[in-house]
Every structure is written in structure tokens, then in C-alpha cells.
Scaffold this motif. Structure first.
Motif, PDB file in Angstrom:
ATOM      1  N   ASP A 139      38.408  42.599  37.026  1.00  0.00           N
ATOM      2  CA  ASP A 139      38.148  42.831  38.443  1.00  0.00           C
ATOM      3  C   ASP A 139      37.198  41.744  38.978  1.00  0.00           C
ATOM      4  O   ASP A 139      36.769  40.853  38.248  1.00  0.00           O
ATOM      5  CB  ASP A 139      37.603  44.242  38.681  1.00  0.00           C
ATOM      6  CG  ASP A 139      36.223  44.456  38.078  1.00  0.00           C
ATOM      7  OD1 ASP A 139      35.504  43.460  37.831  1.00  0.00           O
ATOM      8  OD2 ASP A 139      35.852  45.620  37.851  1.00  0.00           O
ATOM      9  N   ALA A 140      36.875  41.836  40.283  1.00  0.00           N
ATOM     10  CA  ALA A 140      36.109  40.767  40.920  1.00  0.00           C
ATOM     11  C   ALA A 140      34.755  40.560  40.248  1.00  0.00           C
ATOM     12  O   ALA A 140      34.318  39.424  40.028  1.00  0.00           O
ATOM     13  CB  ALA A 140      35.919  41.084  42.402  1.00  0.00           C
ATOM     14  N   THR A 141      34.067  41.644  39.918  1.00  0.00           N
ATOM     15  CA  THR A 141      32.765  41.521  39.262  1.00  0.00           C
ATOM     16  C   THR A 141      32.908  40.862  37.895  1.00  0.00           C
ATOM     17  O   THR A 141      32.150  39.951  37.542  1.00  0.00           O
ATOM     18  CB  THR A 141      32.123  42.909  39.117  1.00  0.00           C
ATOM     19  OG1 THR A 141      31.848  43.417  40.428  1.00  0.00           O
ATOM     20  CG2 THR A 141      30.832  42.846  38.320  1.00  0.00           C
ATOM     21  N   GLU A 142      33.880  41.298  37.131  1.00  0.00           N
ATOM     22  CA  GLU A 142      34.078  40.721  35.796  1.00  0.00           C
ATOM     23  C   GLU A 142      34.452  39.240  35.879  1.00  0.00           C
ATOM     24  O   GLU A 142      34.020  38.430  35.052  1.00  0.00           O
ATOM     25  CB  GLU A 142      35.156  41.507  35.054  1.00  0.00           C
ATOM     26  CG  GLU A 142      34.748  42.939  34.724  1.00  0.00           C
ATOM     27  CD  GLU A 142      35.937  43.797  34.340  1.00  0.00           C
ATOM     28  OE1 GLU A 142      35.743  44.795  33.630  1.00  0.00           O
ATOM     29  OE2 GLU A 142      37.075  43.475  34.766  1.00  0.00           O
ATOM     30  N   ARG A 143      35.263  38.897  36.879  1.00  0.00           N
ATOM     31  CA  ARG A 143      35.640  37.482  37.030  1.00  0.00           C
ATOM     32  C   ARG A 143      34.413  36.622  37.359  1.00  0.00           C
ATOM     33  O   ARG A 143      34.256  35.513  36.834  1.00  0.00           O
ATOM     34  CB  ARG A 143      36.707  37.332  38.120  1.00  0.00           C
ATOM     35  CG  ARG A 143      38.068  37.924  37.760  1.00  0.00           C
ATOM     36  CD  ARG A 143      39.160  37.432  38.707  1.00  0.00           C
ATOM     37  NE  ARG A 143      39.001  37.882  40.070  1.00  0.00           N
ATOM     38  CZ  ARG A 143      39.509  39.009  40.562  1.00  0.00           C
ATOM     39  NH1 ARG A 143      40.183  39.837  39.770  1.00  0.00           N
ATOM     40  NH2 ARG A 143      39.355  39.328  41.828  1.00  0.00           N
ATOM     41  N   HIS A 144      33.561  37.126  38.225  1.00  0.00           N
ATOM     42  CA  HIS A 144      32.337  36.378  38.540  1.00  0.00           C
ATOM     43  C   HIS A 144      31.466  36.227  37.293  1.00  0.00           C
ATOM     44  O   HIS A 144      30.885  35.165  37.049  1.00  0.00           O
ATOM     45  CB  HIS A 144      31.543  37.089  39.638  1.00  0.00           C
ATOM     46  CG  HIS A 144      32.046  36.827  41.023  1.00  0.00           C
ATOM     47  ND1 HIS A 144      33.145  37.477  41.553  1.00  0.00           N
ATOM     48  CD2 HIS A 144      31.625  35.968  41.987  1.00  0.00           C
ATOM     49  CE1 HIS A 144      33.356  37.037  42.789  1.00  0.00           C
ATOM     50  NE2 HIS A 144      32.449  36.132  43.079  1.00  0.00           N
ATOM     51  N   PHE A 145      31.362  37.275  36.500  1.00  0.00           N
ATOM     52  CA  PHE A 145      30.550  37.199  35.291  1.00  0.00           C
ATOM     53  C   PHE A 145      31.138  36.192  34.305  1.00  0.00           C
ATOM     54  O   PHE A 145      30.398  35.438  33.658  1.00  0.00           O
ATOM     55  CB  PHE A 145      30.455  38.572  34.633  1.00  0.00           C
ATOM     56  CG  PHE A 145      29.552  39.539  35.350  1.00  0.00           C
ATOM     57  CD1 PHE A 145      28.819  39.145  36.463  1.00  0.00           C
ATOM     58  CD2 PHE A 145      29.433  40.847  34.914  1.00  0.00           C
ATOM     59  CE1 PHE A 145      27.995  40.037  37.138  1.00  0.00           C
ATOM     60  CE2 PHE A 145      28.600  41.741  35.569  1.00  0.00           C
ATOM     61  CZ  PHE A 145      27.883  41.345  36.683  1.00  0.00           C
ATOM     62  N   ALA A 146      32.451  36.185  34.172  1.00  0.00           N
ATOM     63  CA  ALA A 146      33.090  35.231  33.252  1.00  0.00           C
ATOM     64  C   ALA A 146      32.830  33.795  33.700  1.00  0.00           C
ATOM     65  O   ALA A 146      32.552  32.912  32.874  1.00  0.00           O
ATOM     66  CB  ALA A 146      34.590  35.508  33.178  1.00  0.00           C
ATOM     67  N   LEU A 147      32.911  33.554  34.997  1.00  0.00           N
ATOM     68  CA  LEU A 147      32.625  32.209  35.515  1.00  0.00           C
ATOM     69  C   LEU A 147      31.154  31.827  35.291  1.00  0.00           C
ATOM     70  O   LEU A 147      30.843  30.685  34.955  1.00  0.00           O
ATOM     71  CB  LEU A 147      32.958  32.140  37.008  1.00  0.00           C
ATOM     72  CG  LEU A 147      34.459  32.209  37.343  1.00  0.00           C
ATOM     73  CD1 LEU A 147      34.669  32.458  38.838  1.00  0.00           C
ATOM     74  CD2 LEU A 147      35.146  30.903  36.924  1.00  0.00           C
ATOM     75  N   ALA A 148      30.267  32.804  35.451  1.00  0.00           N
ATOM     76  CA  ALA A 148      28.843  32.532  35.219  1.00  0.00           C
ATOM     77  C   ALA A 148      28.608  32.113  33.771  1.00  0.00           C
ATOM     78  O   ALA A 148      27.761  31.244  33.497  1.00  0.00           O
ATOM     79  CB  ALA A 148      28.004  33.761  35.565  1.00  0.00           C
ATOM     80  N   LEU A 149      29.334  32.707  32.838  1.00  0.00           N
ATOM     81  CA  LEU A 149      29.179  32.320  31.435  1.00  0.00           C
ATOM     82  C   LEU A 149      29.545  30.852  31.230  1.00  0.00           C
ATOM     83  O   LEU A 149      28.888  30.131  30.465  1.00  0.00           O
ATOM     84  CB  LEU A 149      30.067  33.199  30.540  1.00  0.00           C
ATOM     85  CG  LEU A 149      29.740  34.694  30.513  1.00  0.00           C
ATOM     86  CD1 LEU A 149      30.661  35.411  29.529  1.00  0.00           C
ATOM     87  CD2 LEU A 149      28.283  34.939  30.137  1.00  0.00           C
ATOM     88  N   GLY A 150      30.602  30.404  31.889  1.00  0.00           N
ATOM     89  CA  GLY A 150      30.967  28.990  31.791  1.00  0.00           C
ATOM     90  C   GLY A 150      29.876  28.086  32.340  1.00  0.00           C
ATOM     91  O   GLY A 150      29.570  27.032  31.767  1.00  0.00           O
ATOM     92  N   HIS A 151      29.266  28.505  33.430  1.00  0.00           N
ATOM     93  CA  HIS A 151      28.165  27.716  33.999  1.00  0.00           C
ATOM     94  C   HIS A 151      26.962  27.678  33.062  1.00  0.00           C
ATOM     95  O   HIS A 151      26.225  26.688  33.033  1.00  0.00           O
ATOM     96  CB  HIS A 151      27.756  28.285  35.358  1.00  0.00           C
ATOM     97  CG  HIS A 151      28.774  28.049  36.440  1.00  0.00           C
ATOM     98  ND1 HIS A 151      29.161  26.793  36.838  1.00  0.00           N
ATOM     99  CD2 HIS A 151      29.493  28.910  37.197  1.00  0.00           C
ATOM    100  CE1 HIS A 151      30.066  26.887  37.802  1.00  0.00           C
ATOM    101  NE2 HIS A 151      30.282  28.158  38.033  1.00  0.00           N
ATOM    102  N   VAL A 152      26.748  28.752  32.317  1.00  0.00           N
ATOM    103  CA  VAL A 152      25.641  28.755  31.354  1.00  0.00           C
ATOM    104  C   VAL A 152      25.808  27.619  30.357  1.00  0.00           C
ATOM    105  O   VAL A 152      24.839  26.918  30.022  1.00  0.00           O
ATOM    106  CB  VAL A 152      25.573  30.107  30.621  1.00  0.00           C
ATOM    107  CG1 VAL A 152      24.597  30.016  29.437  1.00  0.00           C
ATOM    108  CG2 VAL A 152      25.117  31.206  31.564  1.00  0.00           C
TER     109      VAL A 152
END
Length: 470
Positions: free
Chosen positions: A153-166
Motif C-alpha cells: 500500500d501507499a505507506t509501505e511503498r513510501h517506507f520501501a523507497l526510504a530504505l533505498g535512500h538510506v
């Protein structure tokens, strides 16, 4: 405030894990605010400005994000956290690394920065692996709840993208620390100021704001008892489509000195955040529920975020790769960092910490004996005091930046520090007064490993940690 429907708290890790992240974050919040105040007064030694930023951004904001994601990805996604031991290890590494990093900056020992940087990098990468594996499990189960046909879902997608930025932020950060000891960037043709700008862009807009936006799509609707509909859905989809390409373009343009690329990225980022701020404001306006410390602080965000974005646009469009405009208008850095990001965390923790303690201490007593509500666990009067002190302090700091008035910066910093102290005392008191003995011991660091193993055994979770530290 009651426990939100649909939340399966049993999916989360032992409660001591997120609480330990949050309490460690409180310590960094106070240390960072105090160092900032000393710096404004001209009393802080060494590279205190850089230490101030890392204490607040890494120690306070990122540790809180690590704790929150570790707790809520399993809860929201309905899957088990991949590893509890890795969650404890990430806390020790990141907290120890940022404390050492800030201390070395203040002491002027730049030769040792790579060691502290490597420690932080190891902690963040453990976090990425642990939460990434958990999200992967959620994607495999097709946990999307919005009916958009995507596995997350939208929240999970944002979290997954944040992991890449980490991964990007920590890699660039370690190279910057190493460059202090051995020239690393110049031989590759990278100018240090450009790498710093890209690093900061990925950190603030890639990690922090991506996480904040993703979390608020859940929290703002959940706690206002509203839902995304009509124009909200359109704005959310536009924000999601534009934001990550914008962050990547902004950071890449700054890294290689391509101003037009950075300018396009800046426009996308600012427009995306304006769209999100409109959604947040609409949800707060539509709500019929009683105001809580969480919603009061979100209301500040709904004002601060668009104000920052509108101030940032002219500066970004004119000088997108100028280090002075890394965070938008040169005088609006605290408006973004404290007014938007800071109040999101302050508001969210006013629910998350009591919620975590309530579930651990009182949830199994419901129906058997009188139990307090979640909002009864903290002192409401102190919450009101810290809100107004912090709001006044941040407001004065912003005015001081705009007007280049040192007196306002000092007065605002002092008020904000008192407000932060009251906030930390109020929520720490929740753990001390209401937390079960085992939770207090583990959270306050006396025997976190013993607590973790004890709770793991109590929950009967034998599947955890099979390959954690191997």
C-alpha cells in the motif's frame, strides 16, 4: 483515544525495542537542542554546527524512524518482523555511531570520523536488511489494502523507497567521513560541497520526508477517522508519482552540478509536498474527533510544510545547486526541520509511546477490570505546556533566521529546549509509571538483551533470528 481498529499489535516486536529507540532519540533531541543553543551563544567548540545537525537528524529523527518502522511495518503489514535481534543491534550501532560522530566533531578529531561513520553505516544497513525483508514478506502476501492492485500500500511503498535512500545517504556519508582522512572524492572527480549537498538532500527529502509522508497517509486518516477520497486520492497519486523522481533529480543534479536537472527535481519535490500538505489539511479540517496532542501538532505541520515549500520554490528555481539553498530558502531551514518534521515526530510519539505501553500493560485486562485509556497515561497539562513552549521557541528561531536576529535565536532556542525537555519527561514518565517492570528495565537499557530474549520466549516465537547475526 482507543486502539485503532485493524491494528494487530501482536505482530510487532517486543515493546522494549521501539521504546528503546524512542528514549534514545529523546536524549539526542535534548543534546542536539542544547548544542544548538550553545552554538547560537558562541559557546560551542569545534564543528558544533555539523554535530548539532547530526544529533538532531540522525540521533533524534532517524532513530525515531528506525524504532517506528521496526514496530509498525509488522503491525500494519500483518507479518512478523524478520529479526528482533537485528533491531536491537541497529539501535546500538546507530546510537553509538552518532554519539561518537558528534563528539568527534566537537572535539575536532576528524581523523577518527570514519570509524564512527562506519558504525552508523553498519547499523543503518542492518535496519534496511531487517525491515526490507519484512516488507518483502508483506509484498509476497499481497498486503495492499487500497485496491490499487499493487503488492504494497501507499505507506509501505513510501517506507520501501526510504530504505533505498538510506543506502544512498550512508554510502555518501561514509565517503565524506573517509575524505577527511584520505582524499577520496577529488580523485573521482567529485567536488566535496556537491557530495555534501547530495548527501543532505537524500537524507532530509529521501529518508525523512518520504517516511513522514508515508506514515501520515496512515496516521492522519486513522486518527482523524477520515479517509482519502475524491481530490485526496488524486493528490496522493500525483504526489507519489512525482516525489521520488524529484528527490533523485534534485540530488543527482546537485551531485554533478547540473542545475537544470536539480531545478526540475526541486519543482517536483516542492509541488509534491504542497499536494501532500493539502491532503493533510483536508483531513484535519474534516475530522470530528476531539483534539489530541497528536492532532494539535499535526496542525502545525499542515501550516509549516506549505509555508516552507512556497518559500523554497523561488530559491530553488533560481539557485537549485547552491549549498545555501540545500533546504530551500536559506532562512527557512528550521521551518522545515523543526516546524514540519519535528512536530510530526512530537505528535506521533504522543500516541505511539502510550499506545505501546498500554498494549503491553493493559490490553489483556480489558473486560476484566477498569483500565485507563491511552491518553490517560501521560500528563495532559504538561503536554499542553510543552506544545506551546516548543511552538513559541521554534517560531522565534524561525523569525530569528529570517531577520538575522541573534537575540531571537537565543530566546527561541531556550524556549524550544525547555519544551523538548517537558515533552521527553512526559513520555518517559509514561514508561516509568505504567510500563511493566520487564519493559522498564529493558527500555531503560539495564538489560535489553535479557528482556528481548524473555519476551521472545514468552511470545513463543521460535522462528525469529535463525539467521540474524550469522
Amino acid at each position: 483515544m482507543s486502539v485503532p481498529a485493524g491494528i494487530d499489535a501482536d505482530r510487532g516486536p517486543p515493546m522494549a525495542v521501539p521504546l528503546a529507540h524512542f528514549l534514545a532519540g529523546f536524549a539526542f533531541l535534548l543534546a542536539g537542542a542544547a548544542l544548538g543553543l550553545l552554538g547560537a551563544a558562541g559557546l560551542a567548540p569545534g564543528l558544533h554546527g555539523l554535530a548539532h545537525v547530526h544529533l538532531l537528524l540522525v540521533g533524534w529523527v532517524c532513530l525515531t524512524i528506525l524504532g517506528a518502522m521496526t514496530q509498525f511495518v509488522p503491525v500494519w503489514s500483518g507479518v512478523e518482523l524478520h529479526s528482533r535481534r537485528l533491531a536491537l543491534a541497529q539501535l546500538a550501532l546507530v546510537a553509538g555511531g552518532v554519539a561518537g560522530f558528534a563528539g568527534l566533531l566537537v572535539a575536532g578529531r576528524l581523523d577518527l570520523l570514519p570509524a564512527a561513520g562506519a558504525t552508523m553505516l553498519a547499523g543503518f544497513w542492518l535496519f534496511v536488511y531487517n525491515v526490507g525483508r519484512t516488507l518483502w514478506r508483506a509484498a509476497g502476501r499481497g498486503s495492499a489494502e487500497e485496491g490499487d492492485g499493487l503488492p504494497l500500500d501507499a505507506t509501505e511503498r513510501h517506507f520501501a523507497l526510504a530504505l533505498g535512500h538510506v543506502l544512498l545517504v550512508t554510502t555518501l556519508g561514509f565517503l565524506l567521513a573517509l575524505d577527511f582522512v584520505r582524499p577520496t572524492l577529488a580523485p573521482t572527480g567529485l567536488a566535496r560541497p556537491r557530495v555534501v549537498a547530495a548527501h543532505a538532500t537524500f537524507a532530509v527529502f529521501g529518508i525523512v520526508l518520504t517516511t513522514v509522508v508515508g506514515a501520515l497517509y496512515q496516521l492522519a486518516t486513522m486518527f482523524t477517522q477520515t479517509e482519502l477520497r475524491g481530490v485526496d486520492t488524486t493528490l496522493q497519486r500525483a504526489q507519489e508519482l512525482a516525489y521520488t523522481p524529484g528527490v533523485l533529480a534534485l540530488a543527482a543534479g546537485r551531485l554533478v552540478g547540473a542545475e537544470w536537472v536539480a531545478r526540475v527535481g526541486a519543482l517536483l519535490v516542492a509541488a509534491s509536498l504542497l499536494a501532500f500538505a493539502a491532503v493533510l489539511a483536508r483531513k484535519l479540517r474534516e475530522t470530528k474527533v476531539e483534539r489530541t496532542p497528536m492532532l494539535s501538532r499535526y496542525a502545525v505541520v499542515a501550516v509549516a510544510l506549505p509555508a516552507w515549500a512556497l518559500a523554497a520554490l523561488p530559491s530553488w528555481l533560481a539557485r537549485p545547486a547552491d549549498p545555501a539553498t540545500t533546504f530551500g530558502h536559506p532562512a527557512a531551514g528550521h521551518l522545515l526541520a523543526a516546524g514540519a518534521v519535528g512536530f510530526v515526530l512530537l505528535g506521533t510519539l504522543y500516541h505511539v509511546v502510550p499506545f505501546v505501553v498500554w498494549v503491553r500493560r493493559y490490553s489483556d485486562r480489558v473486560g476484566l477490570e477498569p483500565v485507563p485509556m491511552i491518553d490517560d497515561l501521560y500528563d495532559g497539562r504538561l503536554a499542553a505546556v510543552d506544545f506551546w513552549l516548543t511552538l513559541a521557541g521554534v517560531g522565534l528561531v524561525v523569525l530569528g533566521e529570517v531577520g538575522d536576529a541573534e537575540a531571537l535565536l537565543l530566546a527561541g532556542g531556550a524556549l524550544a529546549l525547555v519544551g523538548f525537555t517537558a515533552f521527553a519527561a512526559n513520555l518517559t514518565g509514561v514508561v516509568v509509571r505504567h510500563g511493566p517492570e520487564s519493559l522498564r528495565v529493558g527500555t531503560l537499557g539495564e538489560s535489553s538483551g535479557a528482556v528481548a530474549s524473555g519476551e521472545s520466549a514468552a511470545s513463543g516465537d521460535a522462528a525469529d533470528d535463525a539467521d540474524d547475526l550469522s
